[in-house]
Design an enzyme around this catalytic site. Structure first.
Site, PDB file in Angstrom:
ATOM      1  N   ASP A   7       0.852  -1.189   0.000  1.00  0.00           N
ATOM      2  CA  ASP A   7       0.000   0.000   0.000  1.00  0.00           C
ATOM      3  C   ASP A   7       0.889   1.240   0.000  1.00  0.00           C
ATOM      4  O   ASP A   7       2.094   1.166   0.272  1.00  0.00           O
ATOM      5  CB  ASP A   7      -0.898  -0.043   1.243  1.00  0.00           C
ATOM      6  CG  ASP A   7      -1.781   1.178   1.364  1.00  0.00           C
ATOM      7  OD1 ASP A   7      -2.475   1.504   0.381  1.00  0.00           O
ATOM      8  OD2 ASP A   7      -1.756   1.828   2.424  1.00  0.00           O
ATOM      9  N   ASP A   9      -0.252   5.352   0.698  1.00  0.00           N
ATOM     10  CA  ASP A   9      -0.494   6.382   1.714  1.00  0.00           C
ATOM     11  C   ASP A   9      -0.795   5.739   3.067  1.00  0.00           C
ATOM     12  O   ASP A   9      -1.677   4.889   3.180  1.00  0.00           O
ATOM     13  CB  ASP A   9      -1.666   7.281   1.283  1.00  0.00           C
ATOM     14  CG  ASP A   9      -1.588   8.663   1.911  1.00  0.00           C
ATOM     15  OD1 ASP A   9      -0.802   8.846   2.862  1.00  0.00           O
ATOM     16  OD2 ASP A   9      -2.303   9.567   1.461  1.00  0.00           O
TER      17      ASP A   9
END
Length: 262
Positions: A7, A9
Site C-alpha cells: 500500500d 499512503d
C-alpha cells in the site's frame, strides 16, 4: 521466495511527508531480491505521477512497479469484451488508463460502461448522465470503494461516496475494482507472478489492504503508521473482525520480523 504487495499512503508516506524507514525498507527488498508491487486504490494518478510523488518522499520507483485501481478497472473492462465506449467520471489517472486500454470516452449517446473514480469536479449533471446510461444498460464500474480520503489532516469524500449516489439513483450495484475486491488483488498477484501463499500484503488499513489480502489467500502485515495506532489497535481489530498475520509498528519492524522468520 516471498513477494510483496505494498500500500502507499499511510504505509510509505503521509501525503507529501515520508514515513520513517519506508525508503530503507524498499532498499532492503531490492537487496534481498524480493519481488514487489505498489498497489493503490487511488484512481486519480497515473503510474508516472505515482513515481513522481515517490521521488518527493525519497523512494526510487518505476511505473512498471505500480498498479492503480484505474489500471485494474481498464483490465477488467477489456476482459468483459462488451465494447469500448465508456462514460468516464474521474481524474487524470482514470482518463489515461482508459485511453491506454483503447476505450473511447463518450459524452453523447449510449455507453458500454460507466466507469467512475474520484472526481473533485463531480456535479449533478455528471450524476444524471451516468444514471441515464446505467439504466439504459451500461455496466457500472467503480474504481475503489473508499468513502473517505485523508486530506490536509481531515477526511474528504472519496470515490465510494460518489459511487453511492450513482448506485442509489440508478438502483444498480457497481462492480468494485479496488481493495478489498479480489479483482485488483488477483491482477496484482498475476503481475507479481508468485503463488498467493508466498505473497505478503502490507498496509495500514484493515478493511481494504488486510481484508483484501486475506480474501486473496495471501499473508498479511498491518503497519501501525497510518490509520491505526497501538492505542486503537484492539478496538479496530474487534470492530472489523479482520485479523492480520503480523502487526508491526513500522516497515522496519516488519523487515526485522521477516528476517528472523527466514
Amino acid at each position: 521466495m516471498p513477494g510483496f504487495l505494498l500500500d502507499l499512503d499511510g504505509t510509505l508516506y503521509h501525503g507529501d511527508s515520508p514515513i520513517a524507514g519506508a525508503a530503507s525498507f524498499i532498499q532492503w527488498l531490492k537487496e534481498q531480491g524480493y519481488p514487489y508491487l505498489y498497489v493503490t486504490n487511488n484512481s486519480s494518478r497515473t503510474p508516472e505521477q505515482v513515481v513522481e510523488h515517490f521521488a518527493k518522499v525519497g523512494i526510487e520507483a518505476s511505473p512498471e512497479e505500480v498498479l492503480t485501481s484505474s489500471q485494474a478497472a481498464a483490465l477488467y473492462m477489456q476482459e468483459r469484451k462488451k465494447g469500448n465506449r465508456a462514460y468516464i467520471i474521474g481524474e487524470n489517472g482514470l482518463q489515461q488508463a482508459m485511453r491506454d486500454a483503447g476505450f473511447e470516452s463518450v459524452t453523447e449517446g449510449p455507453a458500454d460502461f460507466v466507469v467512475q473514480g474520484i472526481d473533485r469536479s463531480f456535479n449533478y449533471e455528471l450524476l444524471a448522465e451516468a444514471v441515464s446510461r446505467i439504466r439504459a444498460g451500461a455496466e457500472f464500474v467503480l474504481t475503489n470503494p473508499d468513502h473517505l480520503l485523508p486530506w490536509n489532516n481531515e477526511l474528504r469524500p472519496g470515490a465510494g461516496s460518489i459511487g453511492a449516489s450513482i448506485e442509489r439513483a440508478s438502483q444498480t450495484e457497481p462492480v468494485v475494482i479496488g481493495k478489498p475486491s479480489p479483482i485488483i488483488m488477483n491482477y496484482a498477484i498475476r503481475k507479481l507472478g508468485l503463488p498467493a501463499e508466498q505473497i505478503w500484503v502490507v498496509g495500514d488499513n484493515l478493511l481494504t489492504d488486510i481484508r483484501g489480502g486475506i480474501a486473496a489467500q495471501c499473508r498479511t502485515a498491518l503497519v501501525l503508521t497510518g490509520l491505526i495506532s497501538r492505542d486503537t489497535l484492539q478496538e479496530q481489530l474487534q470492530r472489523t473482525g479482520v485479523e492480520p498475520d503480523l502487526v508491526c509498528d513500522s516497515l522496519t519492524d516488519l523487515a526485522v520480523k521477516l528476517s528472523e522468520e527466514a
